[in-house]
Design a protein around this motif. Structure first.
Motif, short mmCIF file in Angstrom:
data_model
loop_
_atom_site.label_atom_id
_atom_site.label_comp_id
_atom_site.label_asym_id
_atom_site.label_seq_id
_atom_site.Cartn_x
_atom_site.Cartn_y
_atom_site.Cartn_z
N GLN A 85 0.86 -1.19 0.00
CA GLN A 85 0.00 0.00 0.00
C GLN A 85 0.89 1.23 0.00
O GLN A 85 1.90 1.26 0.72
CB GLN A 85 -0.89 0.01 1.25
CG GLN A 85 -1.70 1.27 1.47
CD GLN A 85 -3.03 1.26 0.75
OE1 GLN A 85 -3.52 0.19 0.40
NE2 GLN A 85 -3.62 2.42 0.57
N ASP B 157 0.72 4.66 1.30
CA ASP B 157 -0.18 5.36 2.22
C ASP B 157 -0.40 6.83 1.84
O ASP B 157 -1.50 7.37 2.00
CB ASP B 157 0.37 5.28 3.64
CG ASP B 157 0.18 3.90 4.25
OD1 ASP B 157 -0.65 3.14 3.72
OD2 ASP B 157 0.86 3.59 5.25
N ARG C 205 -3.02 1.05 -3.87
CA ARG C 205 -2.60 -0.29 -3.47
C ARG C 205 -1.86 -0.93 -4.64
O ARG C 205 -1.95 -0.46 -5.78
CB ARG C 205 -3.80 -1.15 -3.08
CG ARG C 205 -4.73 -1.51 -4.25
CD ARG C 205 -5.82 -2.45 -3.79
NE ARG C 205 -6.67 -2.85 -4.91
CZ ARG C 205 -7.63 -3.76 -4.82
NH1 ARG C 205 -7.88 -4.35 -3.65
NH2 ARG C 205 -8.35 -4.08 -5.88
#
Length: 337
Positions: free
Chosen positions: A17, A19, A24
């Motif tokens: 992922q 962030d 993703r």
């Protein structure tokens, strides 16, 4: 010599992922599993290249979906390479490997081995099929062949069918590692944005009116997606294929500004689900007359698995809904059919 990084990351899909950008992804590297998939057949290099590409796509996409049983990719065209087919089977239990298999059908007389592999498929479609097992209805999504690569077709599938902007960067080819013979290796990165408020237009701005990421995303989401893709553009083929660069190190090299976070890796192995029982089950719908048409001059019904090459032979009297003997040769009792 086999390096520690090769042991750790070959035949593995690593979920991650980003962030900062809310993207993703999956990063994958295939080695031994590709060799086993291709070793079941004797394909020309141009066909092997496409099987390697679609196997890598299947591994990354299969691991992305909450899968209980099987994901399949089927590519069909009117060119010399008529069919590419792969299956990805979800792990039977936590900690176990996923399994993958694949095969291709082609016309060797029409094949131009000097041409780009994708061009040999011709016009047709790219399909993803998801079967969650008994008690569920299979799902199928289809998109036309476009974009000059199977990875581009997969990107179009997610944009059209799921309205999910998706990007694949992949590399594959034959390589020679120290102390080993020449063999196929493949590696790739998959990025996918989960838009909070999809804004897809009915008519896309891409080739033949197909959707692009800009038809789905807007504002900050679009900026995040473009930034992640610009970073992915810097990856080199040898970084993807490895094995000199560990997957975690590659993620940090590419996306350290996006705060990458990794999850548990998924091992992938070659695996085929064919069996004598499955073949018998598939023939159970046929009458004795139909079975007779399938019987060879030697008095046998034969079947070959397209994926692993397994060969099966049956007594025709034991097949179909009018079978008169059991698989072990004993007479069927009345009412058993």
């Amino acid at each position: 010599m086999t390096t520690l990084s090769q042991i750790a990351w070959d035949d593995t899909v690593l979920p991650f992922q980003l962030d900062r950008s809310d993207v993703r992804g999956r990063i994958a590297r295939l080695d031994g599993v590709l060799e086993e998939v291709l070793a079941q057949h004797n394909y020309p290099p141009i066909v092997e290249a496409l099987v390697a590409e679609v196997a890598l796509l299947t591994a990354m996409i299969g691991q992305t979906i909450k899968l209980r049983w099987k994901l399949s990719i089927q590519v069909r065209g009117n060119g010399p390479i008529r069919i590419l087919a792969t299956d990805y089977y979800a792990p039977a239990a936590e900690g176990e490997p996923a399994r993958i298999r694949g095969w291709a059908s082609f016309d060797p007389e029409r094949l131009d081995e000097s041409a780009a592999p994708f061009s040999q498929i011709g016009d047709g479609y790219f399909a993803i099929l998801i079967d969650q097992g008994e008690g569920t209805l299979p799902y199928q999504g289809i998109t036309p062949l476009a974009g000059g690569a199977l990875s581009a077709c997969a990107e179009t599938y997610f944009a059209q069918s799921e309205q999910l902007p998706t990007r694949f960067e992949i590399a594959y080819g034959r390589s020679i590692l120290p102390g080993q013979g020449e063999r196929w290796r493949a590696g790739g990165v998959m990025l996918q944005m989960m838009p909070k408020t999809p804004g897809a237009a009915r008519e896309g701005s891409g080739e033949a009116g197909l959707l692009r990421h800009s038809d789905i995303l807007a504002g900050e989401e679009d900026e995040n997606w473009v930034r992640a893709n610009v970073l992915l553009d810097t990856v080199e083929d040898m970084e993807l294929i490895g094995p000199g660069v560990e997957l975690t190190n590659l993620l940090v090299r590419l996306f350290h500004e996006e705060a990458p976070r990794v999850f548990d890796p998924q091992r992938v192995e070659f695996g085929c689900t064919c069996s004598e029982e499955r073949v018998r089950s598939s023939l159970a719908i046929y009458s004795a007359k139909d079975i007779g048409h399938m019987t060879t001059e030697d008095g046998k019904v034969t079947a070959d698995c397209q994926f692993c090459g397994a060969h099966y032979e049956f007594d025709p009297a034991s097949l179909g809904f009018e079978a008169t003997i059991e698989p072990d040769g004993t007479p069927k009792e009345a009412g058993d059919a």
